[in-house]
Write a protein that holds these residues in place. Structure first.
Motif, PDB file in Angstrom:
ATOM      1  N   VAL A 186     -13.334  38.870  55.740  1.00 43.94           N
ATOM      2  CA  VAL A 186     -13.372  37.588  55.048  1.00 43.94           C
ATOM      3  C   VAL A 186     -12.724  36.506  55.883  1.00 43.94           C
ATOM      4  N   ALA A 187     -11.638  36.845  56.581  1.00 41.79           N
ATOM      5  CA  ALA A 187     -10.967  35.853  57.419  1.00 41.79           C
ATOM      6  C   ALA A 187     -11.891  35.330  58.497  1.00 41.79           C
ATOM      7  N   LYS A 188     -12.768  36.202  59.040  1.00 37.80           N
ATOM      8  CA  LYS A 188     -13.699  35.775  60.078  1.00 37.80           C
ATOM      9  C   LYS A 188     -14.835  34.940  59.527  1.00 37.80           C
ATOM     10  N   ALA A 189     -15.061  34.964  58.213  1.00 28.80           N
ATOM     11  CA  ALA A 189     -16.220  34.292  57.635  1.00 28.80           C
ATOM     12  C   ALA A 189     -16.107  32.780  57.644  1.00 28.80           C
ATOM     13  N   SER A 190     -14.892  32.227  57.915  1.00 28.50           N
ATOM     14  CA  SER A 190     -14.758  30.781  57.924  1.00 28.50           C
ATOM     15  C   SER A 190     -15.461  30.160  59.121  1.00 28.50           C
ATOM     16  N   GLN A 191     -15.470  30.853  60.265  1.00 25.10           N
ATOM     17  CA  GLN A 191     -16.193  30.396  61.455  1.00 25.10           C
ATOM     18  C   GLN A 191     -16.664  31.635  62.212  1.00 25.10           C
ATOM     19  N   PRO A 192     -17.966  31.727  62.569  1.00 30.85           N
ATOM     20  CA  PRO A 192     -18.434  32.887  63.309  1.00 30.85           C
ATOM     21  C   PRO A 192     -17.994  32.834  64.758  1.00 30.85           C
ATOM     22  N   ASP A 193     -17.789  34.019  65.375  1.00 32.16           N
ATOM     23  CA  ASP A 193     -17.476  34.032  66.789  1.00 32.16           C
ATOM     24  C   ASP A 193     -18.770  33.948  67.592  1.00 32.16           C
ATOM     25  N   GLU A 194     -18.619  33.798  68.913  1.00 31.97           N
ATOM     26  CA  GLU A 194     -19.777  33.590  69.770  1.00 31.97           C
ATOM     27  C   GLU A 194     -20.678  34.818  69.806  1.00 31.97           C
ATOM     28  N   VAL A 197     -14.757  19.166  66.071  1.00 34.32           N
ATOM     29  CA  VAL A 197     -16.024  19.072  65.348  1.00 34.32           C
ATOM     30  C   VAL A 197     -17.067  19.954  66.021  1.00 34.32           C
ATOM     31  N   SER A 198     -18.146  20.206  65.280  1.00 38.80           N
ATOM     32  CA  SER A 198     -19.360  20.796  65.845  1.00 38.80           C
ATOM     33  C   SER A 198     -20.373  19.681  66.066  1.00 38.80           C
ATOM     34  N   LEU A 199     -21.249  19.871  67.067  1.00 37.43           N
ATOM     35  CA  LEU A 199     -22.222  18.835  67.427  1.00 37.43           C
ATOM     36  C   LEU A 199     -23.558  19.488  67.762  1.00 37.43           C
ATOM     37  N   GLN A 210     -17.011  23.907  66.571  1.00 38.09           N
ATOM     38  CA  GLN A 210     -15.637  23.580  66.195  1.00 38.09           C
ATOM     39  C   GLN A 210     -14.717  24.766  66.454  1.00 38.09           C
ATOM     40  N   GLY A 211     -13.553  24.467  66.994  1.00 39.75           N
ATOM     41  CA  GLY A 211     -12.580  25.524  67.247  1.00 39.75           C
ATOM     42  C   GLY A 211     -11.717  25.176  68.439  1.00 39.75           C
ATOM     43  N   GLY A 212     -10.486  25.657  68.441  1.00 37.74           N
ATOM     44  CA  GLY A 212      -9.571  25.361  69.535  1.00 37.74           C
ATOM     45  C   GLY A 212      -9.300  23.877  69.622  1.00 37.74           C
ATOM     46  N   SER A 245     -20.275  17.665  62.536  1.00 39.12           N
ATOM     47  CA  SER A 245     -19.708  18.265  61.330  1.00 39.12           C
ATOM     48  C   SER A 245     -18.265  18.699  61.560  1.00 39.12           C
ATOM     49  N   ARG A 246     -17.567  18.844  60.454  1.00 44.53           N
ATOM     50  CA  ARG A 246     -16.234  19.452  60.479  1.00 44.53           C
ATOM     51  C   ARG A 246     -16.047  20.245  59.197  1.00 44.53           C
ATOM     52  N   THR A 247     -15.617  21.481  59.343  1.00 50.53           N
ATOM     53  CA  THR A 247     -15.297  22.308  58.186  1.00 50.53           C
ATOM     54  C   THR A 247     -13.788  22.349  57.999  1.00 50.53           C
ATOM     55  N   PHE A 248     -13.392  22.477  56.737  1.00 52.83           N
ATOM     56  CA  PHE A 248     -11.977  22.565  56.386  1.00 52.83           C
ATOM     57  C   PHE A 248     -11.788  23.895  55.647  1.00 52.83           C
ATOM     58  N   GLY A 249     -11.330  24.891  56.397  1.00 51.04           N
ATOM     59  CA  GLY A 249     -11.163  26.213  55.813  1.00 51.04           C
ATOM     60  C   GLY A 249     -12.487  26.774  55.331  1.00 51.04           C
TER      61      GLY A 249
END
Length: 286
Positions: free
Chosen positions: A31-39, A143-145, A137-139, A174-178
């Protein structure tokens, strides 16, 4: 061994563990990984961004390579602001008045690139588009583009009258918050949006949208697309709705002031004192 059928089992489980700590269970770690997928695993569910569109505006959700997604859009033709509640109820809030229906197929031929074919029966419009997921988005990236290019044509691309073929270029930021909120800004320039014989005219609009998760599987969404310059009849397109996730399916009940669902149609705006009910249904095949 703990198994979970839904990555949104609990809000507490979706939080990142403290430094040096291990997840309480395999389910909590998933569930913790579900906020943002890895590459390496872009098919993971993103709780704040579960679909490729808000209502009409695109999102920055990535489509894994060689995977497919399908979307159905439906806008009933009855203006819910024109009649009384009882009259609208007699017509089942527009179900008896016909609809503008669209079908979308989305495919990723290579990593990070999405190709989209969409067709609706509003002037028999086809839209072909491509979206490249350039930034995640990350690090240090807040944002994501995703840049986007598209072209649409009426009468199944057979018409050559003004406004019948409208190429567009834009981007989604875009930007996600949690796991609870995603916000979007979508600047788009559309060529030849004037449907008349007086010549070509362009429109530049900036779509603003948000999706908020208010339950484990329930979301509220909203968007508005004000025109910044160029041809801008009527009012800016807006839409809002309530959405539910069911596995790989998303079901969205919408209310809009426009029958639009392509970039060119969105650029032409909505109608004053008008609300149409409709729905989106999407299915991810991964």
């Amino acid at each position: 061994l703990v198994l979970s059928t839904d990555p949104a089992v609990s809000e507490a489980a979706s939080q990142e563990p403290a430094a040096g700590a291990k997840p309480a269970s395999p389910a909590a770690g998933a569930v913790a990984k579900a906020s943002q997928p890895d590459e390496e695993n872009e098919g993971q569910l993103v709780l704040a961004e579960p679909d490729f569109s808000v209502v009409n505006l695109p999102t920055t959700l990535r489509l894994p390579r060689h995977q497919l997604s399908f979307r159905l859009t439906h806008r009933f033709l009855a203006n819910l602001r024109q009649n009384s509640f009882s009259d609208n109820l007699d017509d089942l809030f527009g179900l008896d008045n016909g609809a503008i229906i669209g079908f979308e197929f989305r495919f990723a031929p290579i990593r990070r690139l999405q190709t989209v074919v969409y067709r609706n029966n509003l002037s028999k419009t086809f839209q072909f588009s491509a979206q490249y997921d350039a930034v995640r988005q990350g690090g240090r990236r807040p944002v994501s583009l995703s840049p986007i290019v598209s072209i649409e044509g009426t009468n199944n691309f057979k018409s050559s009258s003004p406004g019948s073929r409208s190429p567009a270029v834009g981007a989604v930021v875009s930007r996600t918050f949690g796991t609870r909120l995603a916000v979007y800004a979508t600047p788009v320039w559309v060529h030849d949006t004037l449907v008349a014989n007086s010549g070509h005219r362009d429109t530049f609009f900036v779509g603003l949208a948000a999706r908020a998760r208010i339950g484990a599987k329930v979301y509220v969404v909203g968007e508005v697309s004000p025109r910044v310059s160029g041809y801008a009849p009527g009012r800016p397109e807006f839409a809002f709705g309530i959405e539910r996730r069911a596995g790989g399916h998303m079901f969205l009940l919408t209310f809009t002031n426009s029958l639009a669902s392509t970039f060119g149609q969105t650029a032409r705006g909505g109608f004053p004192d008008t609300i149409y009910m409709g729905f989106n249904m999407s299915r991810k095949f991964f």
